[in-house]
Design a protein around this motif. Structure first.
Motif, PDB file in Angstrom:
ATOM      1  N   GLN A  68     -19.853 101.197  61.249  1.00  0.00           N
ATOM      2  CA  GLN A  68     -18.660 101.903  60.779  1.00  0.00           C
ATOM      3  C   GLN A  68     -17.411 101.015  60.786  1.00  0.00           C
ATOM      4  OE1 GLN A  68     -18.985 104.939  59.487  1.00  0.00           O
ATOM      5  NE2 GLN A  68     -21.138 104.902  60.015  1.00  0.00           N
ATOM      6  N   ALA A  69     -17.578  99.696  60.572  1.00  0.00           N
ATOM      7  CA  ALA A  69     -16.449  98.769  60.553  1.00  0.00           C
ATOM      8  C   ALA A  69     -16.308  98.152  59.171  1.00  0.00           C
ATOM      9  CB  ALA A  69     -16.636  97.668  61.591  1.00  0.00           C
TER      10      ALA A  69
ATOM     11  N   VAL B 299     -10.877  93.719  61.778  1.00  0.00           N
ATOM     12  CA  VAL B 299     -11.739  94.809  61.325  1.00  0.00           C
ATOM     13  C   VAL B 299     -11.094  96.155  61.614  1.00  0.00           C
ATOM     14  CG1 VAL B 299     -13.926  93.569  61.516  1.00  0.00           C
ATOM     15  CG2 VAL B 299     -13.074  94.803  63.472  1.00  0.00           C
ATOM     16  N   LEU B 300     -11.380  97.105  60.750  1.00  0.00           N
ATOM     17  CA  LEU B 300     -10.960  98.487  60.920  1.00  0.00           C
ATOM     18  C   LEU B 300     -12.225  99.282  61.224  1.00  0.00           C
ATOM     19  CD1 LEU B 300      -8.596 100.462  60.731  1.00  0.00           C
ATOM     20  CD2 LEU B 300      -9.175 100.773  58.321  1.00  0.00           C
ATOM     21  N   ILE B 301     -12.230  99.943  62.382  1.00  0.00           N
ATOM     22  CA  ILE B 301     -13.430 100.629  62.849  1.00  0.00           C
ATOM     23  C   ILE B 301     -13.175 102.136  62.875  1.00  0.00           C
ATOM     24  CG2 ILE B 301     -15.099 100.829  64.740  1.00  0.00           C
ATOM     25  CD1 ILE B 301     -13.950  98.023  65.662  1.00  0.00           C
TER      26      ILE B 301
ATOM     27  N   TRP C 123      -9.298 105.784  64.339  1.00  0.00           N
ATOM     28  CA  TRP C 123      -9.523 104.464  63.757  1.00  0.00           C
ATOM     29  C   TRP C 123      -8.999 103.423  64.723  1.00  0.00           C
ATOM     30  CZ3 TRP C 123     -11.791 103.972  58.892  1.00  0.00           C
ATOM     31  CH2 TRP C 123     -11.965 105.170  58.198  1.00  0.00           C
ATOM     32  N   HIS C 124      -9.673 102.282  64.768  1.00  0.00           N
ATOM     33  CA  HIS C 124      -9.271 101.184  65.646  1.00  0.00           C
ATOM     34  C   HIS C 124      -9.152  99.914  64.803  1.00  0.00           C
ATOM     35  CE1 HIS C 124     -10.216 103.663  69.152  1.00  0.00           C
ATOM     36  NE2 HIS C 124     -11.299 104.027  68.481  1.00  0.00           N
ATOM     37  N   LEU C 125      -8.133  99.135  65.068  1.00  0.00           N
ATOM     38  CA  LEU C 125      -7.941  97.844  64.420  1.00  0.00           C
ATOM     39  C   LEU C 125      -8.160  96.779  65.484  1.00  0.00           C
ATOM     40  CD1 LEU C 125      -7.110  96.761  61.648  1.00  0.00           C
ATOM     41  CD2 LEU C 125      -4.760  96.729  62.462  1.00  0.00           C
TER      42      LEU C 125
ATOM     43  N   CYS D 194     -19.777  89.411  64.974  1.00  0.00           N
ATOM     44  CA  CYS D 194     -19.568  90.754  65.526  1.00  0.00           C
ATOM     45  C   CYS D 194     -19.026  91.709  64.465  1.00  0.00           C
ATOM     46  CB  CYS D 194     -18.617  90.704  66.709  1.00  0.00           C
ATOM     47  SG  CYS D 194     -19.322  89.863  68.143  1.00  0.00           S
ATOM     48  N   ALA D 195     -18.181  91.215  63.570  1.00  0.00           N
ATOM     49  CA  ALA D 195     -17.610  92.066  62.526  1.00  0.00           C
ATOM     50  C   ALA D 195     -18.703  92.666  61.650  1.00  0.00           C
ATOM     51  CB  ALA D 195     -16.628  91.271  61.671  1.00  0.00           C
ATOM     52  N   THR D 196     -19.737  91.896  61.369  1.00  0.00           N
ATOM     53  CA  THR D 196     -20.830  92.412  60.538  1.00  0.00           C
ATOM     54  C   THR D 196     -21.783  93.298  61.336  1.00  0.00           C
ATOM     55  OG1 THR D 196     -22.120  90.409  60.911  1.00  0.00           O
ATOM     56  CG2 THR D 196     -20.752  90.470  58.947  1.00  0.00           C
TER      57      THR D 196
END
Length: 65
Positions: free
Chosen positions: A29-30, A4-6, A14-16, A23-25
């Protein structure tokens, strides 16, 4: 597992990250990074472009900043 890209700090950072599907869903903002399509032919069996030679010798990876 999902990649995921947050987006954080109102889009300034931005965080990868790797995370489970649930958790991804749930992360605000991800966006889930899509998986690449599967190949029918393994990469090792694809023909090389003309003039390109792959050496069997080990190579050293050099990274410059």
């Amino acid at each position: 597992m999902r990649l995921v890209l947050i987006r954080a700090d109102h889009g300034r950072t931005w965080h990868l990250a790797d995370t489970c599907t649930a958790c991804a869903t749930a992360i605000p903002q991800a966006a889930t990074v899509p998986e690449p399509p599967l190949r029918d032919t393994p990469v090792s069996r694809l023909p090389l472009p003309v003039g390109l030679h792959v050496s069997d010798e080990p190579v050293e990876w050099i990274e410059s900043l």
